[in-house]
Design an enzyme around this catalytic site. Structure first.
Site, PDB file in Angstrom:
ATOM      1  N   HIS A   1       0.787  -1.166   0.003  1.00 21.95           N
ATOM      2  CA  HIS A   1      -0.116  -0.048   0.042  1.00 21.95           C
ATOM      3  C   HIS A   1       0.827   1.394  -0.077  1.00 21.95           C
ATOM      4  O   HIS A   1       0.287   2.315  -0.226  1.00 21.95           O
ATOM      5  CB  HIS A   1      -1.007   0.116   1.325  1.00 21.95           C
ATOM      6  CG  HIS A   1      -0.417   0.018   2.581  1.00 21.95           C
ATOM      7  ND1 HIS A   1      -0.125  -0.709   3.356  1.00 21.95           N
ATOM      8  CD2 HIS A   1      -0.124   1.246   3.125  1.00 21.95           C
ATOM      9  CE1 HIS A   1       0.496  -0.250   4.544  1.00 21.95           C
ATOM     10  NE2 HIS A   1       0.228   1.013   4.345  1.00 21.95           N
TER      11      HIS A   1
ATOM     12  N   SER B   1       4.729   2.774   7.721  1.00 20.32           N
ATOM     13  CA  SER B   1       4.247   1.674   6.806  1.00 20.32           C
ATOM     14  C   SER B   1       5.471   0.952   6.069  1.00 20.32           C
ATOM     15  O   SER B   1       6.310   1.872   5.587  1.00 20.32           O
ATOM     16  CB  SER B   1       2.969   1.593   5.826  1.00 20.32           C
ATOM     17  OG  SER B   1       2.071   1.533   6.628  1.00 20.32           O
TER      18      SER B   1
ATOM     19  N   ASP C   1       0.292  -7.720   1.466  1.00 18.01           N
ATOM     20  CA  ASP C   1       0.766  -6.230   1.686  1.00 18.01           C
ATOM     21  C   ASP C   1       2.520  -6.040   1.643  1.00 18.01           C
ATOM     22  O   ASP C   1       2.991  -5.357   2.490  1.00 18.01           O
ATOM     23  CB  ASP C   1       0.145  -5.517   2.916  1.00 18.01           C
ATOM     24  CG  ASP C   1       0.297  -3.803   2.847  1.00 18.01           C
ATOM     25  OD1 ASP C   1       0.231  -3.649   1.832  1.00 18.01           O
ATOM     26  OD2 ASP C   1       0.398  -3.417   4.078  1.00 18.01           O
TER      27      ASP C   1
END
Length: 403
Positions: free
Chosen positions: A116, A229, A146
């Site tokens: 993402h 992230s 992910d």
């Protein structure tokens, strides 16, 4: 009824999950009705790999920064690992500014980050701790876990310090961990905490007709915020136990619970992403629910309730081809409508199944496309063994086009 495909109808709390980078994504836990997926296969996308030299798809030397032989203090841990952590950024006009983190995987210029973070960006940049910036290309991507792999060429090898991966099956709740990343653009920031849970389940970002989940997730109370992230969650020996991915939040800011994809998932999937560009996940193709005392009573089962009740089977899926039976009568149980009458999965390859998570984790850790899964089921009061030939998960874009 919420549905998920092995993935399954898992008991996921109704909370907001935010993927922790600068453009928030709130995931809806609902999923549409099961489509007919007969004959659908997963395509391989190689667009970003075109034009790159063959060396880009070779795995270099990994883990050149060895794990410490003893636990490190937080300052020593930071000094040991900071140059291995990078900032991942983009200012694509079509996507808006974004910011995330990544870490060095090998000495051949491969950087691991989140799907993402890299998704849809055409002008990704990687910034090292000394401030040098390099253009990066996504050469491998797996939305189901992910994970993305970036390739940065022309980086001097002395600048590439790969981080060692821990065995994430050995992490313990209460173990001290630290996260390094770029929260809110504050580069090379460290936060610390403990592993507050293990074996969690969160939805993958891949949308479409089916909702899949990422199993075996590590939970931490180390503060993780937008920009973290893709960064490493580290143990006190300087090993990566997971890649920081998402937070539980009602506001989009950290509220005490963060989630990391485990290092064993990274170790299994990243080499294939480098060499082939994608990873084909095995799937079964059912919707199921964990057995409860109320369900057992409704089914007339006197023994202790265990296993997973098959509620629905995707047409054309491996489970369908193997003859797994779905429910055939709607019944109100535990305050919800459940389709009873389907098989109850009790074991996979001889391993007891207590809940749906057990099957998801087993598939993630142990199985690949083309393997068979020996499932022990309870059908009409009789034990039966069924072999399921595992196929690749179907592509979401094809699912949406299916009838």
């Amino acid at each position: 009824m919420n549905k998920a495909l092995f993935a399954g109808a898992a008991a996921v709390a109704a909370l907001a999950i935010f993927f922790a980078y600068s453009q928030f994504n709130t995931l809806d836990f609902s999923a549409p009705q099961l489509p007919d997926l007969t004959g659908i296969t997963t395509p391989v996308s190689t667009d970003n790999r075109d034009g790159l030299a063959d060396d880009a798809f070779k795995i270099g030397k990994v883990s050149t920064v060895e794990a410490a032989d003893q636990e490190l203090t937080l300052p020593d841990l930071y000094e040991r690992t900071e140059r291995s952590v990078v900032q991942v950024s983009s200012s694509d006009p079509g996507e808006g500014s974004r910011l995330g983190t990544g870490f060095v995987y090998d000495d051949n210029g491969h950087i691991v980050t989140n799907h993402h973070v890299a998704e849809g960006a055409d002008d990704l940049n990687v910034t090292f701790v000394d401030g040098t910036i390099y253009s990066a290309t996504v050469i491998g991507d797996d939305p189901y876990t992910d994970l993305s792999v970036l390739y940065v060429k022309d980086v001097p090898k002395e600048k590439l310090a790969p981080l060692p991966l821990a065995d994430s099956t050995k992490v313990r709740v209460g173990e001290s961990v630290a996260a390094i990343g770029n929260p809110f653009g504050l580069s090379s920031s460290m936060t610390s905490g403990i592993i507050s849970g293990a074996g969690r389940l969160i939805p993958s970002q891949e949308g479409g007709a089916l909702q899949f989940f990422i199993p075996d997730i590590i939970q931490t109370d180390a503060p993780i915020n937008p920009g973290n992230s893709g960064g490493p969650l580290l143990n006190t020996r300087g090993q990566v136990v997971g890649i920081n991915t998402a937070i539980r939040s009602s506001t989009g800011a950290f509220e005490g619970i963060g989630f990391a994809v485990p290092s064993n998932t990274i170790a299994k999937i990243v080499p294939t992403l480098i060499e082939k560009g994608d990873f084909k996940h095995p799937w079964v193709g059912i919707s199921g629910t964990d057995m409860t005392p109320a369900l057992a009573r409704a089914l007339g089962i006197e023994d202790e309730p265990r296993g997973v009740l098959v509620v629905e089977v995707v047409q054309g899926s491996p489970a369908d081809k193997a003859g797994i039976r779905e429910g055939n009568r709607d019944t109100r149980v535990d305050g919800r409508d459940i389709n009873l009458g389907g098989d109850i999965m009790l074991e996979v390859d001889g391993n007891p199944v207590r809940k749906l998570d057990d099957i998801l984790v087993y598939l993630q850790r142990e199985k690949t496309v083309g393997d068979t899964l020996d499932v022990t089921i309870l059908r009409d009061g009789q034990l039966k063994n069924v072999e399921i030939l595992l196929e690749a998960r179907p592509a979401q874009q094809q699912q949406q086009a299916s009838p």
